[in-house]
Design a protein around this motif. Structure first.
Motif, PDB file in Angstrom:
ATOM      1  N   HIS A  18       0.844  -1.135  -0.081  1.00 50.49           N
ATOM      2  CA  HIS A  18       0.014   0.025  -0.084  1.00 50.49           C
ATOM      3  C   HIS A  18       0.891   1.416  -0.097  1.00 50.49           C
ATOM      4  O   HIS A  18       2.102   1.250   0.370  1.00 50.49           O
ATOM      5  CB  HIS A  18      -0.975   0.239   1.169  1.00 50.49           C
ATOM      6  CG  HIS A  18      -0.337   0.624   2.423  1.00 50.49           C
ATOM      7  ND1 HIS A  18       0.544  -0.309   3.023  1.00 50.49           N
ATOM      8  CD2 HIS A  18      -0.161   1.597   3.185  1.00 50.49           C
ATOM      9  CE1 HIS A  18       1.179   0.212   4.201  1.00 50.49           C
ATOM     10  NE2 HIS A  18       0.666   1.436   4.184  1.00 50.49           N
ATOM     11  N   LEU A 115      -8.062   3.298   3.535  1.00 51.21           N
ATOM     12  CA  LEU A 115      -7.556   1.967   2.878  1.00 51.21           C
ATOM     13  C   LEU A 115      -8.256   0.807   3.814  1.00 51.21           C
ATOM     14  O   LEU A 115      -7.888   1.034   4.878  1.00 51.21           O
ATOM     15  CB  LEU A 115      -6.189   1.967   2.543  1.00 51.21           C
ATOM     16  CG  LEU A 115      -5.639   2.815   1.549  1.00 51.21           C
ATOM     17  CD1 LEU A 115      -4.457   2.874   1.113  1.00 51.21           C
ATOM     18  CD2 LEU A 115      -6.378   2.721   0.082  1.00 51.21           C
ATOM     19  N   GLY A 126     -10.711   0.056  -0.902  1.00 55.34           N
ATOM     20  CA  GLY A 126     -10.449   1.639  -0.751  1.00 55.34           C
ATOM     21  C   GLY A 126     -11.634   2.268  -0.973  1.00 55.34           C
ATOM     22  O   GLY A 126     -12.596   1.794  -1.597  1.00 55.34           O
ATOM     23  N   ILE A 253      -3.757   0.284  -2.688  1.00 47.96           N
ATOM     24  CA  ILE A 253      -3.692  -0.937  -2.008  1.00 47.96           C
ATOM     25  C   ILE A 253      -3.688  -2.091  -3.133  1.00 47.96           C
ATOM     26  O   ILE A 253      -4.531  -1.868  -3.822  1.00 47.96           O
ATOM     27  CB  ILE A 253      -4.381  -0.949  -0.657  1.00 47.96           C
ATOM     28  CG1 ILE A 253      -4.123  -1.957   0.155  1.00 47.96           C
ATOM     29  CG2 ILE A 253      -5.922  -1.089  -1.172  1.00 47.96           C
ATOM     30  CD1 ILE A 253      -4.740  -1.985   1.437  1.00 47.96           C
TER      31      ILE A 253
END
Length: 257
Positions: A18, A115, A126, A253
């Motif tokens: 991420h 996230l 997300g 992510i």
């Protein structure tokens, strides 16, 4: 130069990559300098593509793996089964997946990028949470859609990324009234403003509390997009300065395996 990004401890999980990207490390110039990742502005298209390529590479992925949205400040959440063309981005404010190799991207300029990850179930998400989307329930909807893919609330971790924080976020009665119309106890997220009939709204705190009410562990990165001009684009800062073109940062992510 590589794309500059922040990491959040709760999301540093095996098999998960991420990044909360800053405005630095890209090739855009002028008001868009330098890592502008928005496909909806007036920046040079080739520059934006290179910026997004750099961001994807920072996660160990190719440009084509980045799944973005046409964000509309609503509560719709979609499932990414495969990457879609950039000119066919779905209108939504949340995206989830259980497929490895896809980077879920959220674009912001002051709104909260959130996230999510359930490593046990192998599900990530997300969400774009401006105040409108947060009030409508985009965060709750993201959790529901993640659960549909096998995630469990007790195992989901969430991080509210860089956004406008309470000392910078002066709001008028219309926003406060909309928030309190859903739940009057949310008055705790408003502090008295410096001007009459104005309040300071705690957007990240509000988002974390909405998730906490679901039993989802949520943390907040202490980065105020308006206050930190060197690292972040800010729509409110741009407006206060008279408007004009503005870039936006990316948060993303991915499951890596």
């Amino acid at each position: 130069m590589s794309a500059d990004f922040l990491l959040a401890d709760p999301l540093q999980l095996p098999g998960v990559a991420h990044g909360f990207f800053t405005r630095n490390g890209g090739v855009s110039t002028g008001a868009f300098a330098s890592l502008n990742c928005s496909l909806s502005g007036k920046d040079d298209a080739a520059a934006v593509r290179e910026n997004r390529t750099r961001a994807a590479a920072a996660l160990g992925l190719s440009h084509g793996a980045l799944c973005g949205l046409t964000q509309v400040h609503g509560k719709r959440v979609v499932v990414a089964e495969e990457a879609w063309p950039e000119d066919q981005r779905p209108e939504a404010d949340g995206v989830v997946t259980r497929r490895a190799g896809l980077a879920l991207g959220i674009i912001t300029g002051d709104c909260a990028p959130v996230l999510f990850a359930d490593r046990k179930a192998g599900v990530i998400g997300g969400a774009h949470a401006g105040w409108r989307g947060a009030v409508l329930g985009v965060l709750e909807e993201t959790i529901v859609v993640m659960e549909g893919l096998g995630a469990a609330r007790r195992d989901i971790v969430a991080v509210v990324g860089p956004c406008i924080h309470q000392p910078s976020y002066e709001v008028a009665a219309d926003l406060r009234d909309a928030v309190l119309a859903r739940d009057a106890t949310d008055a705790r997220f408003f502090a008295e403003g410096k001007r009459a009939d104005r309040w300071q709204f705690d957007l990240p705190g509000y988002c974390a509390a909405r998730l906490g009410a679901l039993g989802v562990a949520a943390s907040i990165l202490a980065h105020d997009t308006l206050a930190d001009e060197a690292r972040f684009f800010s729509h409110r800062r741009n407006t206060l300065a008279g408007g004009g073109p503005i870039g936006h940062q990316l948060s993303a992510i991915a499951l890596t395996g």
